[in-house]
Design a protein around this motif. Structure first.
Motif, PDB file in Angstrom:
ATOM      1  N   ILE A 155     110.827  77.303  37.601  1.00 37.72           N
ATOM      2  CA  ILE A 155     110.526  76.602  39.121  1.00 37.72           C
ATOM      3  C   ILE A 155     109.162  76.711  39.314  1.00 37.72           C
ATOM      4  O   ILE A 155     108.584  77.487  39.664  1.00 37.72           O
ATOM      5  CB  ILE A 155     111.343  77.460  40.052  1.00 37.72           C
ATOM      6  CG1 ILE A 155     112.829  78.036  39.681  1.00 37.72           C
ATOM      7  CG2 ILE A 155     111.367  77.035  41.566  1.00 37.72           C
ATOM      8  CD1 ILE A 155     113.930  76.758  39.461  1.00 37.72           C
ATOM      9  N   PRO A 156     108.940  75.417  39.505  1.00 34.97           N
ATOM     10  CA  PRO A 156     107.147  75.346  40.165  1.00 34.97           C
ATOM     11  C   PRO A 156     107.142  76.011  41.188  1.00 34.97           C
ATOM     12  O   PRO A 156     107.867  76.439  42.127  1.00 34.97           O
ATOM     13  CB  PRO A 156     107.182  73.921  40.191  1.00 34.97           C
ATOM     14  CG  PRO A 156     108.322  72.926  39.753  1.00 34.97           C
ATOM     15  CD  PRO A 156     109.423  74.091  39.792  1.00 34.97           C
ATOM     16  N   SER A 157     105.780  76.551  41.562  1.00 37.41           N
ATOM     17  CA  SER A 157     105.421  77.453  42.602  1.00 37.41           C
ATOM     18  C   SER A 157     105.547  76.671  43.942  1.00 37.41           C
ATOM     19  O   SER A 157     106.136  77.259  44.877  1.00 37.41           O
ATOM     20  CB  SER A 157     103.962  77.883  42.665  1.00 37.41           C
ATOM     21  OG  SER A 157     103.045  76.844  42.397  1.00 37.41           O
ATOM     22  N   ALA A 158     105.306  75.335  43.898  1.00 40.67           N
ATOM     23  CA  ALA A 158     105.489  74.471  45.232  1.00 40.67           C
ATOM     24  C   ALA A 158     106.741  74.492  45.553  1.00 40.67           C
ATOM     25  O   ALA A 158     107.447  74.575  46.751  1.00 40.67           O
ATOM     26  CB  ALA A 158     104.985  73.074  44.893  1.00 40.67           C
ATOM     27  N   ALA A 159     107.835  74.331  44.525  1.00 41.62           N
ATOM     28  CA  ALA A 159     109.401  74.443  44.800  1.00 41.62           C
ATOM     29  C   ALA A 159     109.651  75.979  45.832  1.00 41.62           C
ATOM     30  O   ALA A 159     110.460  75.802  46.394  1.00 41.62           O
ATOM     31  CB  ALA A 159     110.055  74.127  43.606  1.00 41.62           C
ATOM     32  N   ARG A 160     109.104  76.769  44.874  1.00 42.44           N
ATOM     33  CA  ARG A 160     109.333  78.382  45.565  1.00 42.44           C
ATOM     34  C   ARG A 160     108.919  78.368  46.918  1.00 42.44           C
ATOM     35  O   ARG A 160     109.872  78.659  47.872  1.00 42.44           O
ATOM     36  CB  ARG A 160     108.774  79.221  44.632  1.00 42.44           C
ATOM     37  CG  ARG A 160     109.210  79.553  43.112  1.00 42.44           C
ATOM     38  CD  ARG A 160     108.148  80.279  42.444  1.00 42.44           C
ATOM     39  NE  ARG A 160     108.644  80.521  41.046  1.00 42.44           N
ATOM     40  CZ  ARG A 160     109.531  81.514  40.656  1.00 42.44           C
ATOM     41  NH1 ARG A 160     109.930  82.481  41.443  1.00 42.44           N
ATOM     42  NH2 ARG A 160     109.978  81.520  39.495  1.00 42.44           N
TER      43      ARG A 160
ATOM     44  N   PRO B 143     107.567  68.540  47.275  1.00 46.45           N
ATOM     45  CA  PRO B 143     106.501  69.270  46.807  1.00 46.45           C
ATOM     46  C   PRO B 143     106.108  68.778  45.143  1.00 46.45           C
ATOM     47  O   PRO B 143     107.107  68.480  44.467  1.00 46.45           O
ATOM     48  CB  PRO B 143     107.229  70.970  46.881  1.00 46.45           C
ATOM     49  CG  PRO B 143     108.303  70.709  47.745  1.00 46.45           C
ATOM     50  CD  PRO B 143     108.552  69.254  47.757  1.00 46.45           C
ATOM     51  N   ASP B 144     104.959  69.381  44.942  1.00 43.14           N
ATOM     52  CA  ASP B 144     104.363  69.072  43.636  1.00 43.14           C
ATOM     53  C   ASP B 144     105.353  69.491  42.599  1.00 43.14           C
ATOM     54  O   ASP B 144     105.784  70.631  42.616  1.00 43.14           O
ATOM     55  CB  ASP B 144     103.039  69.365  43.244  1.00 43.14           C
ATOM     56  CG  ASP B 144     102.133  68.908  44.195  1.00 43.14           C
ATOM     57  OD1 ASP B 144     102.440  67.862  44.650  1.00 43.14           O
ATOM     58  OD2 ASP B 144     101.080  69.394  44.534  1.00 43.14           O
ATOM     59  N   GLY B 145     105.812  68.697  41.300  1.00 48.15           N
ATOM     60  CA  GLY B 145     106.351  69.094  40.373  1.00 48.15           C
ATOM     61  C   GLY B 145     108.080  69.225  40.761  1.00 48.15           C
ATOM     62  O   GLY B 145     108.836  69.811  39.868  1.00 48.15           O
TER      63      GLY B 145
END
Length: 486
Positions: A210-215, A413-415
């Motif tokens: 899970i990308p940090s931007a999605a978190r 969000p990015d990614g």
């Protein structure tokens, strides 16, 4: 030098009375700032001397350190919460079920002068202990509003809109099955909530997929969700309103706000006023846990001093490689006030909330008899909660996000891909803690409906977690170790 390093040095100074290494400790304090991630003078003393858990003693090595590392794991609070819920379920469905009911319905009486409270142990947990949880929620909201993503409208727009969609659609599905005037209509707020602890736990299990931007998207969404749940509790789950007590509560909030402006920093003052505020809200008819949210929102989210002030004073005070009691006291104050009250309280109370308050709440409220589990999928209350959390949450979050992006109100969000948004929305359907809390407020005196609602919440949260994990596994791939999240 980071705040954590200075705090560690403060701990080392506290053991200067040890005669074996006086100069070593003074030299470590007088040393110029260095990389906090690299060892420095005196670090070996910190690791082997004043901190028991870092020593080589058997209990520290075999018990203290493993426990400490477990509590640092992102999913640790969720695991304890899940364990407490499982214990409650097994206990309530075992031959000793009567003891479970007897324990949590035991009455505790507080009678001090004009103060008289007579509540069951379960009510003490829900009305008093949960104040700590809502206080931490208030602190998190305040931090996000001042220092986090909620301060930037462009960054916050998408999760805010997604959160609104994730509240409106589940409530609409529930009301479609439990229209106004029906026995279960009051429970429409139950499927609106997202449990931050379990949501974080699920993402922690998935790790680097899970990308940090999605978190960040899901966490911001959950915080906005909490704000919505707090407003729903305050406005729609308040009965027998007493204007006199409510006026006193508002007045006490005003006193705290004025004291903050006057720079009254002693926590004893705010603790005393906070207890009286809690009692006033309890008597007013507004749910008393909202006192925690209100006080959390009043806490200062910016430090009183710039950390350079503490650093500069420490450098000057240690030029002679000696600290007297006055210098130590001032240094401690300067270091403490270099960190905001919100951050300090979050650091101290988040473990209490995650590892004590929420597990006790789950133990007190998740113990429902599962004999009528088959009715959950046929009765309107249970079915409405199941559909709201499992279907309404991901659909509402996905559609609201899609509309916001298409209208130019936000961006993904990015990614993050659209299938990932759907998976994150499914994880948002885990509504354990706040959903159970609202269920207890929705059907006062209707034990059968409350039990049905709790069973539905447990089942729906489990299904939502499984669906969310599956969708996210399918829609993501592991991020290589050499790739740093943005």
């Amino acid at each position: 030098m980071s705040r954590e390093v200075w705090s560690a040095r403060d701990g080392v100074v506290a053991v200067m009375r040890y005669p074996d290494h006086p100069e070593g400790m003074r030299q470590s304090m007088a040393s110029p700032p260095h990389d906090p991630h690299s060892p420095g003078p005196g670090d070996d003393l910190w690791e082997t001397g004043p901190v028991y858990s870092a020593s080589n003693r058997p209990l520290a090595r075999l018990v203290a350190r493993p426990v400490r590392e477990f509590l640092r794991v992102e999913a640790a609070g969720s695991l304890l919460l899940l364990l407490a819920a499982a214990v409650a379920l097994v206990w309530a469905n075992s031959p000793w079920a009567a003891s479970y009911d007897s324990l949590w319905h035991t009455h505790l009486v507080l009678d001090v002068g004009p103060l008289h409270l007579d509540e069951s142990l379960q009510h003490w947990v829900n009305d008093a202990l949960m104040v700590v949880f809502f206080f931490v929620v208030g602190l998190e909201i305040k931090y996000e509003l001042v220092n986090g993503d909620l301060r930037d409208p462009k960054t916050a727009a998408l999760p805010i809109i997604a959160a609104i969609g994730g509240m409106v659609v589940p409530a609409g599905l529930y009301l479609a099955l439990n229209p106004p005037g029906s026995d279960g209509s009051a429970g429409w707020g139950i499927p609106m909530a997202t449990d931050i602890a379990f949501a974080v736990g699920v993402l922690g299990i998935l790790g680097r997929r899970i990308p940090s931007a999605a978190r960040l998207f899901l966490l911001t969404l959950a915080i906005v969700d909490d704000i919505g749940a707090i407003l729903v509790i305050a406005v729609f789950y308040t009965s027998d309103l007493s204007l006199g007590w409510l006026a006193l509560a508002i007045g006490l909030l005003g006193v705290m706000a004025i004291a903050k402006q006057l720079k009254i920093w002693t926590t004893v003052f705010y603790a005393v006023v906070g207890v009286v505020l809690w009692f006033a809200l309890l008597q007013s008819g507004v749910h008393a846990t909202l006192a925690g949210v209100a006080i959390g929102l009043l806490a200062p989210a910016r430090p009183l001093l710039n950390e350079e002030v503490a650093r500069g004073y420490a450098t000057d005070a240690l030029r002679d490689r000696h600290l007297d009691a006055d210098e130590l006291a001032r240094m401690r104050f300067l270091m403490k006030e270099s960190v905001s009250v919100v951050e300090r309280l979050q650091s101290r109370l988040h473990p209490v909330s995650a590892y004590v308050v929420l597990p006790v709440f789950a133990l007190a409220n998740a113990g429902v008899e599962l004999g009528a589990i088959g009715q959950v999928l046929t009765e309107p209350v249970g079915l409405g909660i199941m559909l709201g959390l499992v279907l309404g949450k991901p659909v509402g979050i996905f559609l609201a996000s899609f509309a916001a992006v298409r209208l130019g109100l936000g961006r993904l969000p990015d990614g993050t891909s659209w299938p990932m948004v759907l998976g994150l929305g499914a994880v948002g359907g885990i509504g354990f803690t706040v959903s159970i809390f609202i269920a207890g407020l929705s059907f006062p005196g209707a034990d059968l409906l409350t039990e049905e609602a709790k069973i539905a919440i447990l089942l729906a949260s489990l299904v939502a977690a499984v669906v969310g994990v599956v969708v996210l596994l399918v829609s993501t791939k592991p991020i290589p170790e050499d790739v740093v999240d943005g």
